[in-house]
Write a protein that holds these residues in place. Structure first.
Motif, mmCIF file in Angstrom:
data_model
loop_
_atom_site.group_PDB
_atom_site.id
_atom_site.type_symbol
_atom_site.label_atom_id
_atom_site.label_comp_id
_atom_site.label_asym_id
_atom_site.label_seq_id
_atom_site.Cartn_x
_atom_site.Cartn_y
_atom_site.Cartn_z
ATOM 1 N N UNK A 11 -11.002 -2.116 13.064
ATOM 2 C CA UNK A 11 -10.237 -0.888 13.222
ATOM 3 C C UNK A 11 -9.282 -0.701 12.035
ATOM 4 N N UNK A 12 -9.248 0.518 11.510
ATOM 5 C CA UNK A 12 -8.358 0.869 10.404
ATOM 6 C C UNK A 12 -7.418 1.976 10.886
ATOM 7 N N UNK A 13 -6.136 1.674 10.980
ATOM 8 C CA UNK A 13 -5.161 2.628 11.478
ATOM 9 C C UNK A 13 -4.763 3.636 10.391
ATOM 10 N N UNK A 14 -4.404 4.857 10.786
ATOM 11 C CA UNK A 14 -3.991 5.880 9.815
ATOM 12 C C UNK A 14 -2.856 5.431 8.907
ATOM 13 N N UNK A 15 -1.869 4.707 9.448
ATOM 14 C CA UNK A 15 -0.739 4.245 8.638
ATOM 15 C C UNK A 15 -1.191 3.267 7.556
ATOM 16 N N UNK A 16 -2.226 2.493 7.833
ATOM 17 C CA UNK A 16 -2.724 1.536 6.839
ATOM 18 C C UNK A 16 -3.356 2.271 5.659
ATOM 19 N N UNK A 17 -4.058 3.352 5.958
ATOM 20 C CA UNK A 17 -4.658 4.164 4.897
ATOM 21 C C UNK A 17 -3.571 4.879 4.121
ATOM 22 N N UNK A 18 -2.545 5.385 4.836
ATOM 23 C CA UNK A 18 -1.468 6.132 4.200
ATOM 24 C C UNK A 18 -0.723 5.267 3.198
ATOM 25 N N UNK A 19 -0.514 3.985 3.504
ATOM 26 C CA UNK A 19 0.201 3.083 2.605
ATOM 27 C C UNK A 19 -0.565 2.888 1.305
ATOM 28 N N UNK A 20 -1.889 2.884 1.390
ATOM 29 C CA UNK A 20 -2.703 2.715 0.191
ATOM 30 C C UNK A 20 -2.606 3.923 -0.723
ATOM 31 N N UNK A 21 -2.312 5.100 -0.154
ATOM 32 C CA UNK A 21 -2.295 6.335 -0.923
ATOM 33 C C UNK A 21 -0.939 6.662 -1.507
ATOM 34 N N UNK A 22 0.135 5.939 -1.091
ATOM 35 C CA UNK A 22 1.481 6.344 -1.473
ATOM 36 C C UNK A 22 1.680 6.462 -2.973
ATOM 37 N N UNK A 23 1.236 5.451 -3.729
ATOM 38 C CA UNK A 23 1.484 5.447 -5.172
ATOM 39 C C UNK A 23 0.747 6.574 -5.876
ATOM 40 N N UNK A 24 -0.564 6.644 -5.682
ATOM 41 C CA UNK A 24 -1.355 7.636 -6.399
ATOM 42 C C UNK A 24 -1.156 9.042 -5.865
ATOM 43 N N UNK A 25 -0.583 9.164 -4.670
ATOM 44 C CA UNK A 25 -0.386 10.500 -4.104
ATOM 45 C C UNK A 25 0.794 11.214 -4.754
ATOM 46 N N UNK A 26 1.686 10.468 -5.411
ATOM 47 C CA UNK A 26 2.898 11.078 -5.949
ATOM 48 C C UNK A 26 3.036 10.922 -7.462
ATOM 49 N N UNK A 27 2.178 10.147 -8.090
ATOM 50 C CA UNK A 27 2.262 9.966 -9.533
ATOM 51 C C UNK A 27 0.889 10.109 -10.166
ATOM 52 N N UNK A 28 0.893 10.458 -11.455
ATOM 53 C CA UNK A 28 -0.335 10.534 -12.232
ATOM 54 C C UNK A 28 -0.181 9.602 -13.425
ATOM 55 N N UNK A 29 -0.956 8.557 -13.448
ATOM 56 C CA UNK A 29 -0.916 7.636 -14.572
ATOM 57 C C UNK A 29 -2.095 7.931 -15.496
ATOM 58 N N UNK A 30 -1.776 8.214 -16.767
ATOM 59 C CA UNK A 30 -2.810 8.544 -17.736
ATOM 60 C C UNK A 30 -3.495 7.271 -18.210
ATOM 61 N N UNK A 31 -4.808 7.217 -18.045
ATOM 62 C CA UNK A 31 -5.576 6.049 -18.480
ATOM 63 C C UNK A 31 -5.903 6.114 -19.964
ATOM 64 N N UNK A 32 -6.270 7.311 -20.422
ATOM 65 C CA UNK A 32 -6.647 7.478 -21.827
ATOM 66 C C UNK A 32 -6.735 8.970 -22.141
ATOM 67 N N UNK A 33 -6.866 9.272 -23.433
ATOM 68 C CA UNK A 33 -7.046 10.641 -23.884
ATOM 69 C C UNK A 33 -8.418 10.765 -24.537
ATOM 70 N N UNK A 34 -9.060 11.915 -24.327
ATOM 71 C CA UNK A 34 -10.380 12.163 -24.915
ATOM 72 C C UNK A 34 -10.377 13.525 -25.586
ATOM 73 N N UNK A 35 -11.182 13.682 -26.618
ATOM 74 C CA UNK A 35 -11.301 14.978 -27.289
ATOM 75 C C UNK A 35 -11.940 15.989 -26.337
#
Length: 259
Positions: free
Chosen positions: A59-83
């Motif tokens: 069983x996977x509870x909604x709160x467990x999924x929500x915790x995994x999304x917290x970081x990427x849900x509020x920030x954008x980290x640039x991995x690289x730039x492409x032409x």
């Protein structure tokens, strides 16, 4: 929704159908039921489960999924730039407008946007959308930026599997000129506001006819045979557009002219 003339209004939304009981014409609804008891399971009693073995779930509870999304849900980290010119447009899927989170970040946002525009580059990042990690492309767009979901490489069909064995046949150069004339006649600016959904329009016409008790419009007849004489088709298209000529390339003389 209805317009003032009584017709269906589809400007705000697409046509949506409900499933009806054919016997009494009343809407039916879907429900989750227990596979063993057949009892309906209400939303508050439902939980996601991952099957690790036959009929054995974690069983996977909604709160467990929500915790995994917290970081990427509020920030954008640039991995690289492409032409930008190197971006394969086949991978672009769904665009979103991107703006600063608040006034304090406006300056940094504007500097990065303008620097990317000067360098003609786009940024790669990953965000969580609809409970899935998605690769995205970020590029300058007017006063803001555009974030576009990307298809993964696994989702893309290789062109080699489709085009393998496809050869370029020899054709009459006159056909190329005729096709070019037709393109010039129909050339216009890219304007998505002029796009039409002919299937949607046909649905609306059918619904309107049924509502008024009339017979539905007749569908367009299917072609009787496959098109074989491309030259004839192109010339007919030119005539329909009011274009004359297209039998010989410019600067060339026919045998009759040279005589």
């Amino acid at each position: 929704m209805r317009r003032e003339d009584g017709r269906c209004n589809h400007e705000a939304s697409k046509i949506h159908f409900k499933i009806l009981n054919r016997k009494d014409g009343l809407p039916v609804k879907s429900a989750y039921v227990d596979e063993e008891t057949g009892d309906v399971v209400e939303g508050e009693d439902q939980v996601k489960g991952y099957e690790v073995d036959k009929d054995h779930f974690i069983k996977i509870e909604p709160d467990e999924i929500k915790k995994l999304k917290l970081t990427s849900a509020h920030t954008l980290e640039v991995d690289s730039f492409v032409a930008i010119e190197d971006v394969d447009t086949r991978y672009l899927e769904k665009p979103y407008y991107l703006i600063p989170a608040d006034g304090a970040s406006l300056e940094a946002f504007s500097v990065l946007r303008d620097a990317m525009a000067n360098k003609r580059v786009a940024a790669r990042s990953c965000v969580v959308l609809y409970q899935r990690g998605r690769e995205v492309l970020i590029q300058p767009f007017q006063k803001g930026m555009l974030l576009t979901e990307l298809r993964t490489h696994d989702e893309m069909t290789s062109e080699k599997t489709v085009f393998n064995g496809l050869e370029s046949p020899k054709y009459d150069e006159d056909l190329l000129e005729i096709a070019g004339l037709l393109i010039d006649k129909k050339f216009t600016k890219f304007d998505p506001s002029k796009f039409e959904d002919t299937y949607e329009d046909a649905l609306i016409a059918m619904i309107d006819a049924k509502r008024k008790g009339k017979a539905p419009p007749k569908p367009a007849p299917a072609p009787k045979e496959n098109v074989i004489d491309l030259a004839s088709v192109l010339r007919k298209s030119l005539a329909k557009e009011g274009i004359k000529g297209g039998t010989k390339s410019k600067g060339r003389k026919s045998g009759r002219d040279a005589a």
